[in-house]
Design a protein around this motif. Structure first.
Motif, PDB file in Angstrom:
ATOM      1  N   GLY A 173      33.084  45.787  32.125  1.00 20.42           N
ATOM      2  CA  GLY A 173      33.182  44.546  31.352  1.00 20.42           C
ATOM      3  C   GLY A 173      34.585  43.959  31.429  1.00 20.42           C
ATOM      4  N   TYR A 174      35.587  44.819  31.327  1.00 20.23           N
ATOM      5  CA  TYR A 174      36.981  44.378  31.375  1.00 20.23           C
ATOM      6  C   TYR A 174      37.309  43.739  32.723  1.00 20.23           C
ATOM      7  N   HIS A 175      36.805  44.350  33.793  1.00 24.09           N
ATOM      8  CA  HIS A 175      37.111  43.807  35.124  1.00 24.09           C
ATOM      9  C   HIS A 175      36.313  42.548  35.437  1.00 24.09           C
ATOM     10  N   LEU A 176      35.114  42.427  34.876  1.00 24.87           N
ATOM     11  CA  LEU A 176      34.375  41.165  35.016  1.00 24.87           C
ATOM     12  C   LEU A 176      35.163  40.047  34.335  1.00 24.87           C
ATOM     13  N   PHE A 177      35.728  40.383  33.179  1.00 27.98           N
ATOM     14  CA  PHE A 177      36.541  39.439  32.419  1.00 27.98           C
ATOM     15  C   PHE A 177      37.807  39.053  33.200  1.00 27.98           C
ATOM     16  N   LEU A 178      38.490  40.070  33.748  1.00 29.07           N
ATOM     17  CA  LEU A 178      39.725  39.811  34.494  1.00 29.07           C
ATOM     18  C   LEU A 178      39.459  38.998  35.753  1.00 29.07           C
ATOM     19  N   MET A 179      38.423  39.401  36.491  1.00 32.64           N
ATOM     20  CA  MET A 179      38.086  38.689  37.729  1.00 32.64           C
ATOM     21  C   MET A 179      37.762  37.235  37.424  1.00 32.64           C
ATOM     22  N   GLY A 180      37.029  37.031  36.333  1.00 34.12           N
ATOM     23  CA  GLY A 180      36.653  35.672  35.931  1.00 34.12           C
ATOM     24  C   GLY A 180      37.866  34.819  35.609  1.00 34.12           C
ATOM     25  N   ARG A 181      38.922  35.453  35.123  1.00 33.89           N
ATOM     26  CA  ARG A 181      40.155  34.725  34.804  1.00 33.89           C
ATOM     27  C   ARG A 181      41.050  34.525  36.017  1.00 33.89           C
ATOM     28  N   GLY A 182      40.739  35.229  37.086  1.00 34.04           N
ATOM     29  CA  GLY A 182      41.588  35.137  38.275  1.00 34.04           C
ATOM     30  C   GLY A 182      42.882  35.906  38.116  1.00 34.04           C
ATOM     31  N   GLU A 183      42.823  37.016  37.372  1.00 32.86           N
ATOM     32  CA  GLU A 183      44.035  37.810  37.137  1.00 32.86           C
ATOM     33  C   GLU A 183      43.797  39.268  37.479  1.00 32.86           C
ATOM     34  N   THR A 184      44.872  39.981  37.721  1.00 36.05           N
ATOM     35  CA  THR A 184      44.774  41.429  37.876  1.00 36.05           C
ATOM     36  C   THR A 184      45.071  42.051  36.506  1.00 36.05           C
ATOM     37  N   THR A 185      44.767  43.339  36.365  1.00 34.10           N
ATOM     38  CA  THR A 185      45.063  44.024  35.107  1.00 34.10           C
ATOM     39  C   THR A 185      46.544  43.859  34.769  1.00 34.10           C
ATOM     40  N   ARG A 186      47.356  44.037  35.787  1.00 32.65           N
ATOM     41  CA  ARG A 186      48.798  43.955  35.612  1.00 32.65           C
ATOM     42  C   ARG A 186      49.244  42.581  35.127  1.00 32.65           C
ATOM     43  N   GLU A 187      48.725  41.548  35.789  1.00 30.29           N
ATOM     44  CA  GLU A 187      49.094  40.183  35.409  1.00 30.29           C
ATOM     45  C   GLU A 187      48.636  39.868  33.989  1.00 30.29           C
ATOM     46  N   TYR A 188      47.424  40.341  33.667  1.00 30.43           N
ATOM     47  CA  TYR A 188      46.881  40.067  32.327  1.00 30.43           C
ATOM     48  C   TYR A 188      47.732  40.741  31.255  1.00 30.43           C
ATOM     49  N   LEU A 193      34.770  30.608  36.429  1.00 31.55           N
ATOM     50  CA  LEU A 193      34.422  32.026  36.411  1.00 31.55           C
ATOM     51  C   LEU A 193      33.682  32.500  37.666  1.00 31.55           C
ATOM     52  N   ILE A 194      32.616  31.789  38.033  1.00 26.21           N
ATOM     53  CA  ILE A 194      31.796  32.208  39.169  1.00 26.21           C
ATOM     54  C   ILE A 194      32.621  32.181  40.462  1.00 26.21           C
ATOM     55  N   LYS A 195      33.402  31.109  40.630  1.00 26.93           N
ATOM     56  CA  LYS A 195      34.230  30.975  41.819  1.00 26.93           C
ATOM     57  C   LYS A 195      35.243  32.116  41.893  1.00 26.93           C
ATOM     58  N   ASN A 196      35.829  32.451  40.734  1.00 29.21           N
ATOM     59  CA  ASN A 196      36.796  33.548  40.688  1.00 29.21           C
ATOM     60  C   ASN A 196      36.159  34.870  41.080  1.00 29.21           C
ATOM     61  N   TRP A 197      34.943  35.118  40.630  1.00 26.91           N
ATOM     62  CA  TRP A 197      34.245  36.356  41.000  1.00 26.91           C
ATOM     63  C   TRP A 197      34.022  36.405  42.503  1.00 26.91           C
ATOM     64  N   VAL A 201      35.642  34.821  44.842  1.00 24.87           N
ATOM     65  CA  VAL A 201      36.909  34.918  45.574  1.00 24.87           C
ATOM     66  C   VAL A 201      37.413  36.360  45.616  1.00 24.87           C
ATOM     67  N   VAL A 202      37.254  37.087  44.510  1.00 21.87           N
ATOM     68  CA  VAL A 202      37.749  38.463  44.480  1.00 21.87           C
ATOM     69  C   VAL A 202      36.833  39.402  45.263  1.00 21.87           C
ATOM     70  N   LEU A 203      35.519  39.247  45.080  1.00 20.79           N
ATOM     71  CA  LEU A 203      34.599  40.223  45.662  1.00 20.79           C
ATOM     72  C   LEU A 203      34.174  39.904  47.086  1.00 20.79           C
ATOM     73  N   CYS A 204      34.256  38.648  47.499  1.00 17.50           N
ATOM     74  CA  CYS A 204      33.723  38.278  48.821  1.00 17.50           C
ATOM     75  C   CYS A 204      34.773  37.806  49.819  1.00 17.50           C
ATOM     76  N   ARG A 205      36.033  37.833  49.429  1.00 15.46           N
ATOM     77  CA  ARG A 205      37.042  37.344  50.386  1.00 15.46           C
ATOM     78  C   ARG A 205      37.183  38.343  51.541  1.00 15.46           C
ATOM     79  N   PRO A 206      37.666  37.860  52.696  1.00 12.14           N
ATOM     80  CA  PRO A 206      37.832  38.789  53.821  1.00 12.14           C
ATOM     81  C   PRO A 206      38.810  39.901  53.469  1.00 12.14           C
ATOM     82  N   ARG A 207      38.552  41.083  54.001  1.00 15.25           N
ATOM     83  CA  ARG A 207      39.424  42.220  53.727  1.00 15.25           C
ATOM     84  C   ARG A 207      40.513  42.237  54.798  1.00 15.25           C
ATOM     85  N   PRO A 208      41.759  42.071  54.392  1.00 14.20           N
ATOM     86  CA  PRO A 208      42.827  42.013  55.403  1.00 14.20           C
ATOM     87  C   PRO A 208      43.096  43.388  56.007  1.00 14.20           C
TER      88      PRO A 208
END
Ligand code: ZN
Ligand code: ZN
Length: 258
Positions: A145-160, A180-184, A186-193
């Motif tokens: 739940g916490y990470h769904l919340f963080l991802m939705g905000r576009g932040e990392t745990t550290r930044e939050y 929120l949806i776009k943020n999810w 972007v985090v989960l589907c972006r290319p893996r460098p």
């Protein structure tokens, strides 16, 4: 950084360790934002924005979320989605264990027309699993739940967590995509460098250090590299410039032509 002058006062403060990087904002309300970029004295690199040094891993971690003590590894740009998958799968597994163990007892209770206590007496291990499920599921569920919340905000745990040092009006989220949806996504589907670890290690076929292999190779390998897995990079001959090195194109454009 410029080298230190030997005659300089030894108590002089060193060169600036802080610079600012311009980030193009995805939100229309702010075109761009500046985020601090720090020099890491341990790794001897300028950290990319969102990068942080992890003392335990002894490395700079790109888009560091946090150092996970359970995994004994940092969670950052390349493994965040796997961490999230792990946490989500653990939650689902916990719920499944709880549900199926409880169902086994209740179904037996119904079939035999006995009390819940008697059914437990017959199925002791499933009842132990019910207790285990009740105790163990909340932890991964809360993390999920916490990470769904963080991802939705576009932040990392550290930044939050860091943002709480500032007053509410001074908190910024330069990396949010605006919703929120776009943020999810972007985090989960972006290319893996590619990884930066062992960057100079010998190339192996399928190695993704120097970019992911997508579909078929478009340019044929040179003859000497066929069957060997190829060179570290698909280097191509660059034809020599007519008048030797001419400097960056912007400078060239500014130089008046005779
Ligand atoms: Zn570092
Ligand atoms: Zn770490």
């Amino acid at each position: 950084m410029p080298p230190h002058d030997e005659n300089e006062d030894p108590l002089t403060l060193g060169p600036s360790m802080n610079d600012w990087t311009m980030i193009k904002s995805a939100q229309s309300s702010a075109a761009a934002m500046e985020v601090p970029t720090k020099y890491c004295k341990t790794c001897n690199i300028w950290r990319p924005p969102r990068g942080h040094h992890c003392r335990i891993c002894d490395n700079c971690i790109e888009t560091q979320d946090h150092h996970c003590v359970w995994l004994n590894n940092c969670v950052g740009r390349r493994n965040y989605r796997y961490f999230f998958t792990f946490v989500t799968a653990s939650t689902l597994l916990g719920l499944y264990l709880l549900g199926s163990s409880l169902a086994q007892i209740i179904v037996y209770m119904d079939q035999q027309n006995i009390s819940f206590g008697e059914a437990i007496d017959h199925f002791r291990v499933p009842f132990a699993m019910v207790i285990y499920g009740v105790l163990a599921t909340p932890y991964p569920a809360a993390l999920m739940g916490y990470h769904l919340f963080l991802m939705g905000r576009g932040e990392t745990t550290r930044e939050y967590l860091n943002s709480h040092k500032f007053l509410k009006k001074d908190r910024h989220r330069p990396f949010t995509q605006g919703n929120l949806i776009k943020n999810w996504f972007v985090v989960l589907c972006r290319p893996r460098p590619p990884t930066y670890l062992n960057f100079k290690r010998k190339y192996e076929d399928g190695d993704q250090r120097l970019g992911e292999k997508k579909g078929k190779r478009t340019a044929p390998l040179k003859k000497e590299f066929q069957g060997t897995g190829g060179p570290a990079m698909e280097m191509q001959n660059v034809p020599a410039a007519e008048r030797g090195f001419q400097g960056p194109s912007t400078l060239r454009a500014m130089t008046p032509r005779p």
